[in-house]
Write a protein that holds these residues in place. Structure first.
Motif, short mmCIF file in Angstrom:
data_model
loop_
_atom_site.label_atom_id
_atom_site.label_comp_id
_atom_site.label_asym_id
_atom_site.label_seq_id
_atom_site.Cartn_x
_atom_site.Cartn_y
_atom_site.Cartn_z
N ASP A 20 0.85 -1.19 0.00
CA ASP A 20 0.00 0.00 0.00
C ASP A 20 0.88 1.23 0.00
O ASP A 20 2.07 1.18 0.34
CB ASP A 20 -0.89 -0.01 1.26
CG ASP A 20 -2.06 0.94 1.18
OD1 ASP A 20 -2.32 1.51 0.10
OD2 ASP A 20 -2.75 1.10 2.22
N ARG A 22 0.20 4.85 1.74
CA ARG A 22 -0.79 5.57 2.55
C ARG A 22 -0.14 6.65 3.39
O ARG A 22 1.07 6.60 3.66
CB ARG A 22 -1.60 4.62 3.42
CG ARG A 22 -0.81 3.92 4.50
CD ARG A 22 -1.70 3.09 5.41
NE ARG A 22 -1.82 1.74 4.91
CZ ARG A 22 -1.68 0.65 5.64
NH1 ARG A 22 -1.48 0.74 6.93
NH2 ARG A 22 -1.77 -0.53 5.11
N THR A 23 -0.95 7.60 3.80
CA THR A 23 -0.47 8.69 4.63
C THR A 23 -0.48 8.23 6.08
O THR A 23 -1.51 7.78 6.59
CB THR A 23 -1.34 9.94 4.45
OG1 THR A 23 -1.27 10.32 3.07
CG2 THR A 23 -0.83 11.09 5.30
N LEU A 24 0.66 8.33 6.72
CA LEU A 24 0.84 7.94 8.13
C LEU A 24 1.59 9.04 8.85
O LEU A 24 2.28 9.85 8.23
CB LEU A 24 1.63 6.63 8.22
CG LEU A 24 1.02 5.41 7.55
CD1 LEU A 24 2.03 4.28 7.47
CD2 LEU A 24 -0.22 4.95 8.30
N PRO A 32 3.14 10.58 3.08
CA PRO A 32 2.89 9.29 2.43
C PRO A 32 4.04 8.31 2.67
O PRO A 32 5.21 8.69 2.63
CB PRO A 32 2.76 9.66 0.95
CG PRO A 32 3.37 11.00 0.80
CD PRO A 32 3.36 11.66 2.14
N TYR A 34 5.38 4.12 1.86
CA TYR A 34 5.24 2.82 1.24
C TYR A 34 5.09 1.81 2.38
O TYR A 34 5.86 1.84 3.34
CB TYR A 34 6.47 2.42 0.42
CG TYR A 34 6.67 3.22 -0.84
CD1 TYR A 34 5.73 3.16 -1.88
CD2 TYR A 34 7.80 4.00 -1.02
CE1 TYR A 34 5.91 3.87 -3.05
CE2 TYR A 34 8.00 4.71 -2.20
CZ TYR A 34 7.05 4.65 -3.20
OH TYR A 34 7.24 5.36 -4.36
N TYR A 48 7.90 0.33 6.81
CA TYR A 48 7.28 1.59 6.43
C TYR A 48 8.39 2.52 5.97
O TYR A 48 9.32 2.80 6.72
CB TYR A 48 6.53 2.21 7.62
CG TYR A 48 5.41 1.32 8.12
CD1 TYR A 48 4.16 1.36 7.51
CD2 TYR A 48 5.62 0.43 9.17
CE1 TYR A 48 3.13 0.55 7.95
CE2 TYR A 48 4.60 -0.39 9.62
CZ TYR A 48 3.36 -0.32 9.01
OH TYR A 48 2.34 -1.14 9.44
#
Length: 166
Positions: A20, A22-24, A32, A34, A48
């Motif tokens: 995915d 995603r913003t974390l 963003p 990976y 991450y």
């Protein structure tokens, strides 16, 4: 930029699947990331990696043609062996960090030859050489096996066969 479903090479984790993007928020501001899942021995872990760093750290897997090129080119690097163990360790570590697969394959061949020489002399293999060999083989076999859809043992046979043809 990579997308979910892509298979990539991470310099320390090896072959990974991008699960995915995603913003974390791990630090001060959301960004963003990976979300990577290694496919090898670390398959149960999650990595991450900020997208801002990922594009300089990650790379697409080699193609079959790239692999064949590196195997055949490895003969151009004969004579990597250094007698002094400390200097050899430094030089071979540099080769691994450089990531030139042709040189890494040649290094693996020379380490195997040295192991056989030592065994024929009744000596044990050098621990530093064995550690470098394991690291190099893990790197090469993991990516080559994934790309060629072969087991690690089949990959070794494939490389040996190509070296005889090249």
């Amino acid at each position: 930029m990579f997308n979910a479903g892509d298979t990539v090479m991470h310099p320390t984790e090896g072959v990974c699947r991008v699960e995915d993007v995603r913003t974390l928020q791990f630090g001060s501001a959301p960004q963003p990331y990976y979300v990577l899942h290694p496919t090898g021995e670390k398959a149960s872990s999650t990595v991450y990696l900020p997208v801002s760093r990922g594009d300089s750290v990650l790379r697409r897997l080699l193609s079959r043609e790239d692999i064949l090129h590196f195997i055949h080119e490895s003969g151009d690097y004969a004579g990597l062996w250094i007698e002094d163990g400390r200097l050899r360790k430094e030089a071979f570590q540099s080769i691994l960090e450089e990531g030139n697969y042709a040189r890494i394959i040649r290094m693996i061949l020379e380490l195997h030859q040295a192991r056989l020489r030592r065994q024929s002399e009744g000596k044990k293999p050098c621990a530093a050489d064995e550690a470098l060999l394991a690291q190099a083989e893990r790197l090469v076999h993991q990516e080559f096996s994934c790309v060629l859809n072969l087991s690690p043992q089949e990959t070794v046979s494939f490389i040996r066969q190509e070296l005889k043809c090249g």
